[in-house]
Scaffold this motif. Structure first.
Motif, PDB file in Angstrom:
ATOM      1  N   VAL A   1     105.770  54.725  -4.651  1.00 51.29           N
ATOM      2  CA  VAL A   1     105.838  54.664  -3.198  1.00 51.29           C
ATOM      3  C   VAL A   1     106.221  56.034  -2.642  1.00 51.29           C
ATOM      4  CG1 VAL A   1     107.005  53.559  -1.241  1.00 51.29           C
ATOM      5  CG2 VAL A   1     106.430  52.213  -3.263  1.00 51.29           C
ATOM      6  N   ILE A   2     107.188  56.662  -3.291  1.00 52.00           N
ATOM      7  CA  ILE A   2     107.590  58.018  -2.934  1.00 52.00           C
ATOM      8  C   ILE A   2     107.656  58.838  -4.212  1.00 52.00           C
ATOM      9  CG2 ILE A   2     109.375  59.484  -1.932  1.00 52.00           C
ATOM     10  CD1 ILE A   2     110.367  57.005  -0.381  1.00 52.00           C
ATOM     11  N   ASP A   3     106.924  59.940  -4.247  1.00 45.28           N
ATOM     12  CA  ASP A   3     107.001  60.891  -5.356  1.00 45.28           C
ATOM     13  C   ASP A   3     108.049  61.931  -4.965  1.00 45.28           C
ATOM     14  OD1 ASP A   3     106.701  62.987  -7.147  1.00 45.28           O
ATOM     15  OD2 ASP A   3     104.535  62.703  -7.326  1.00 45.28           O
ATOM     16  N   TRP A   4     109.195  61.893  -5.651  1.00 51.56           N
ATOM     17  CA  TRP A   4     110.298  62.776  -5.260  1.00 51.56           C
ATOM     18  C   TRP A   4     109.894  64.263  -5.366  1.00 51.56           C
ATOM     19  CZ3 TRP A   4     112.951  59.983  -2.401  1.00 51.56           C
ATOM     20  CH2 TRP A   4     113.455  58.742  -2.765  1.00 51.56           C
ATOM     21  N   ASN A   5     109.043  64.611  -6.306  1.00 56.20           N
ATOM     22  CA  ASN A   5     108.646  66.014  -6.475  1.00 56.20           C
ATOM     23  C   ASN A   5     107.774  66.508  -5.336  1.00 56.20           C
ATOM     24  OD1 ASN A   5     110.017  66.271  -8.940  1.00 56.20           O
ATOM     25  ND2 ASN A   5     108.321  65.307 -10.012  1.00 56.20           N
TER      26      ASN A   5
END
Length: 192
Positions: free
Chosen positions: A185-189
């Motif tokens: 859902v969210i790619d932290w990188n």
């Protein structure tokens, strides 16, 4: 008397269960049940249940627990050789049985919006699998095809079609348990 809250779990009928420890060493275990208006409706000593030893010497890994839509209580436990189990009690806290697993089950039981209980377990050093705790057959029914992270730091209740979220160092995953899907859902990188 004040105690340490170990776990807060929402019941299927809008009740809230608060499990806590009392005593000088924190060895006494109690459960308070609240209605939807947060009025205390029951206080239960669960010490006898937690001290139960089954035929294989099982004990309960308290407070890793969950409650299904019928009010049954699920706890992670282990036996003397170190094999993990899911121990199941009915809503009156009577022992129903166990599901044995020759694997590390992980540290969380999760309940989806439809009231089913799931867990994650480890296969090998990093691979995680996902399974439904089938109380009718007393089995762990693996959910195939999940893209689960090898490591996660927390589990959060789901929204927007996801049953729950897994927060991992590389991404925030949304999990749809019934479809067997986990997606980033969210790619932290890429979000920094």
């Amino acid at each position: 008397e004040a105690g340490d809250v170990l776990r807060i779990v929402q019941g299927a009928d809008q009740t809230i269960y608060v499990f806590y420890a009392l005593g000088e060493t924190g060895s006494e275990r109690w459960m308070e049940t609240y209605d939807k208006n947060m009025e205390l409706i029951a206080e239960t000593d669960v010490e006898d249940m937690l001290d139960m030893e089954g035929t294989d010497g099982e004990s309960v890994d308290f407070p890793t627990m969950q409650i299904d839509k019928q009010g049954n209580h699920y706890f992670l436990g282990w036996d003397k050789p170190g094999n993990h189990h899911v121990l199941i009690f009915d809503k009156e806290m009577k022992y129903i049985g166990k599901i044995r697993g020759d694997m590390e089950l992980g540290k969380e039981l999760m309940r989806t919006a439809d009231g089913k209980v799931y867990l994650m377990y480890r296969v090998g050093a990093q691979q995680k699998r996902f399974a439904y705790v089938n109380i009718q057959n007393m089995t762990l029914d693996a959910v195939e095809g999940m893209n689960l992270p090898g490591y996660y730091t927390s589990i959060v209740s789901g929204t927007n079609g996801y049953d729950f979220y897994l927060n991992a160092p590389e991404a925030f995953y949304g999990v749809d348990a019934s479809e067997g899907n986990a997606e980033v859902v969210i790619d932290w990188n890429s979000s920094m």
